[in-house]
Write an enzyme that holds these catalytic residues in place. Structure first.
Site, PDB file in Angstrom:
ATOM      1  CB  SER A 211      -0.970  -0.038   1.186  1.00 22.79           C
ATOM      2  OG  SER A 211      -2.010   0.894   1.030  1.00 22.79           O
ATOM      3  CG  ASP A 337      -4.865  -4.013  -3.970  1.00 18.55           C
ATOM      4  OD1 ASP A 337      -4.887  -4.270  -2.749  1.00 18.55           O
ATOM      5  OD2 ASP A 337      -3.860  -4.200  -4.672  1.00 18.55           O
ATOM      6  CG  HIS A 452      -5.714  -2.476   0.245  1.00 20.47           C
ATOM      7  ND1 HIS A 452      -4.860  -2.337  -0.832  1.00 20.47           N
ATOM      8  CD2 HIS A 452      -5.280  -1.582   1.170  1.00 20.47           C
ATOM      9  CE1 HIS A 452      -3.971  -1.396  -0.569  1.00 20.47           C
ATOM     10  NE2 HIS A 452      -4.202  -0.929   0.645  1.00 20.47           N
TER      11      HIS A 452
END
Length: 560
Positions: A211, A337, A452
Site C-alpha cells: 500500500s 485492492d 487490500h
C-alpha cells in the site's frame, strides 16, 4: 541407571541439535543483544527488536545519526510507533521518539553469513502504522520469523514518521516535506552500514512494502539519493504513480492544519514558527479523517503524502524512472485492492438486499475523474458497463464498482510503473503479478476476491505461525509466495534460487507483458499476458487525452 544414561545422551543430542546464535552484536551505535527463537530442529531465528537507526527527530527536520549508547542494549521489545492518529481516528498514539527497526536473522548449525536482506516498509495511507503493527493473535502481522526461516533471508522492519509530522509541506524550501521518506532512507542506509555484523550481505538488499509502503518503495527507487543503496524492490498494491500517493496542493493542506490548531497568521514564516511550537498531539489529530464530512470518494481525504520537493523527489515520479535502471523490480496488485475503498464510497455493494444503481456508478466515476468533467464520466461509464448486457445482474454491477476503484487506484498505475521500469532498465529485470486468492474476511459477498492487504499474511507466513486458523491450501500458497519473494531477493529472478517454486515466472519486458496469477493453485497456466490491457489502455490513452476542466465545469451526474 540405563534411564539416567539415556536422559543424559538425549540432553547432549538436543544441545547439539540446537542452532547457532549471534549473542551480542556490535553496531555503529553500540552493542545489541536480542533473543533466539527456536523454529525447529537445527534452526532458529535471532530476533532484535527496537534498535535505534537515528536520533529522536527534530520537528520537520531530516533524521540524524543516533549518538550511540554505553553497555549492551537489550533489543528484546518493540519500541513506540511514530506519533499518529489511531485507526478509529478518535485519539493519538505513539511518540516523536520512534525511529527504530527490528531484525530477524535465520540460523542453522553454524552462524549465517552473507545472507540476502529484505527491508519491509509498512503501509497505512501515510497516516498510521508501525513496524510491529496489526496484532495477529499472539504476534504482529509483520513479524519476520517465518519468512526469514523458510526463505533463508534476513528480514528487517522499520518505523518512519507518518501523518502531519511525516508529510506536512509548504511545497517549497521552507518546509520541503517527505520526512517519512527520509526516515525510510536513513533506515535502509543504517542496514547497509551495519547488517554485515548480523550475517547479512550489504550489497544484496531488497526493499519491499504494501500500500503506502509499496508506494514508498517506489519513491525510494526513484530518488537519486538511493544510488547503490539497494539492489531490488517489491511493491505490493501501490506505486508512486497511484493518485493517492502524491500531494498536489501541499500549501493548502498546511494552511488547513494551521487553522485547526490556531496558527492563523497569514505570514507563512510566522505560521510555521507557530506550528513548530504547537503541541504535537494537536498537530497530529488535526489530520484525522472525518468520513462524515466526506464529499466524493474516500481517496480525496488522503491528503498527506509525499511531494515533489526538488531534492529527494526532484521531479514528478513518472519522469524519474531513469534512476531505477539498475534495480530489479517486482510489482503487482490484489484482484480487489479497491474493494475496501469501494465499500465506503458505494456502501450498497456489500449489502445483498440493496441494489447498486447505474447512477451510483456514475457518481463514483464523477468523484474519481472530476478534473476531466462530464466527458470522462460518460466515456468511463461506457467502457466499464460494456459487458453488462441489457439487464445486468446486481453482482456484475457491484463487481464493476470494485473494478473501477481497483484499476484507478492500484492496477493501472502499477502497470504504468512496470512499463516505465522495463523501458529504462539496464540489465535490471521487471516482474508483474496479480494476487487472486479469495478473501478470508467473513461477511463479504461471495464474489469478493483478494481484498487490500490480504497478501501480507501469506508473505509473512501466518499459515505456518498460526496453523489452526488456516487450511493446507493456505500453507501451500504461503510457502510459494515466500519462495518467490526470497528467490527474487537472492537472485533477481523469483523462479531461481534455493527455494522451489511451482511454475517459472517470466520477466515483464518492453514488448511482452506476462504476469503471474498468484493463488493456492499455481501452475504453468498461471502465467498470463497483458493484465486488463483494455482498461490500462483506456486510462493511459483515452482518459489522459481528455482536456482538464475548470472547477465550475465539473458535472454532478445527478444533475444532467
Amino acid at each position: 541407571m540405563k534411564f539416567l544414561m539415556l536422559t543424559g545422551v538425549l540432553g547432549l543430542w538436543l544441545a547439539s541439535a540446537s542452532s547457532a546464535t549471534l549473542g551480542v552484536v556490535q553496531t555503529e551505535g553500540g552493542k545489541v543483544e536480542g533473543e533466539n527463537k527456536n523454529m525447529g530442529l537445527f534452526h532458529s531465528v535471532d530476533v532484535f527488536k527496537g534498535i535505534p537507526f537515528a536520533d529522536v527527530p527534530g520537528r520537520w527536520e531530516l533524521p540524524k545519526r543516533h549518538p550511540g549508547w554505553d553497555g549492551v542494549l537489550k533489543a528484546i521489545k518493540y519500541q513506540k510507533r511514530c506519533l499518529q492518529v489511531n485507526l478509529l481516528q478518535s485519539s493519538s498514539k505513539g511518540s516523536e521518539d520512534c525511529l527504530y527497526l527490528n531484525i530477524h536473522v535465520p540460523q542453522g548449525r553454524s552462524l549465517s553469513r552473507g545472507l540476502p536482506v529484505m527491508v519491509y516498509i509498512f503501509g497505512g495511507a501515510f497516516l498510521l502504522g508501525a513496524s510491529n503493527d496489526v496484532p495477529f493473535l499472539s504476534n504482529s502481522l509483520y513479524d519476520g520469523n517465518e519468512m526469514a526461516d523458510r526463505g533463508g533471508v534476513i528480514v528487517v522492519s522499520v518505523n518512519y514518521r507518518v501523518g502531519t509530522l511525516g508529510f506536512l509541506s509548504t511545497g517549497d524550501a521552507r518546509m520541503p516535506g517527505n520526512y517519512g521518506l527520509w526516515d525510510q532512507h536513513a533506515a535502509i542506509s543504517w542496514v547497509k552500514r551495519n547488517i554485515e555484523a548480523f550475517g547479512g550481505n550489504p550489497d544484496n538488499i531488497t526493499i519491499f512494502g504494501q500500500s503506502s509502503g509499496a508506494a514508498s518503495v517506489n519513491y525510494q527507487m526513484l530518488s537519486p539519493y538511493s544510488k547503490g543503496l539497494f539492489r531490488r524492490a517489491i511493491s505490493q498494491g501501490g506505486v508512486a504513480l497511484s493518485p493517492w500517493a502524491i500531494q498536489r496542493d501541499p500549501m493548502a493542506m498546511i494552511k488547513k492544519i494551521a487553522r485547526k490548531v490556531g496558527c492563523r497568521s497569514t505570514n507563512i514564516e510566522e505560521m510555521l514558527m507557530c506550528l513548530k511550537i504547537t503541541d504535537p498531539v494537536g498537530i497530529t489529530m488535526a489530520a484525522k479523517l472525518n468520513l462524515l464530512l466526506m464529499l466524493g470518494p474516500v481517496m480525496n481525504l488522503l491528503e498527506l503524502s509525499p511531494v515533489v520537493d526538488g531534492d529527494f523527489i526532484p521531479d514528478h515520479p513518472s519522469r524519474l524512472f531513469n534512476n531505477t535502471a539498475d534495480i530489479d523490480y517486482l510489482a503487482g496488485v490484489n484482484s480487489m485492492d479497491g474493494h475496501f475503498f469501494a465499500g465506503i464510497d458505494v456502501p450498497s455493494i456489500n449489502k445483498r438486499k440493496t441494489e447498486t444503481t447505474a447512477n451510483e456508478v456514475k457518481k463514483l466515476i464523477s468523484g474519481l475523474t472530476k478534473e476531466k468533467g462530464a466527458a470522462a464520466i460518460q466515456s468511463t461509464y461506457s467502457v466499464y458497463s460494456a459487458h453488462w448486457g441489457s439487464v445486468p445482474q446486481q453482482d456484475v454491477i457491484k463487481k464493476t464498482v470494485v473494478d473501477i476503484e481497483t484499476d484507478f487506484l492500484f492496477l493501472v498505475p502499477t502497470q504504468i510503473a512496470l512499463q516505465l521500469h522495463a523501458n529504462h532498465a539496464r540489465g535490471a529485470r521487471t516482474y508483474s503479478y496479480l494476487f487472486d486468492m479469495k478473501t478470508r474476511i467473513p461477511g463479504f459477498p461471495s464474489w469478493v476476491g483478494a481484498e487490500h492487504a490480504e497478501d501480507l499474511q501469506y508473505v509473512f507466513g501466518k499459515p505456518f505461525d498460526i496453523p489452526l486458523i488456516y487450511f493446507p491450501s493456505h500453507r501451500k500458497l504461503s510457502a510459494n509466495m515466500i519462495a518467490y519473494w526470497t528467490n527474487f531477493a537472492k537472485t533477481g529472478d523469483p523462479s531461481k534460487g534455493d527455494n522451489k517454486v511451482p511454475a517459472p515466472w517470466p520477466a515483464f519486458t518492453v514488448n511482452r507483458h506476462p504476469y503471474l496469477v498468484i493463488n493456492s493453485k499455481i501452475t504453468k497456466a498461471s502465467v498470463r499476458y497483458d493484465l486488463r490491457s483494455e482498461y490500462v489502455r483506456y486510462w493511459t490513452d483515452t482518459y489522459t487525452s481528455l482536456p482538464f476542466v475548470t472547477t465550475d465545469q465539473r458535472t454532478d451526474p445527478n444533475h444532467n
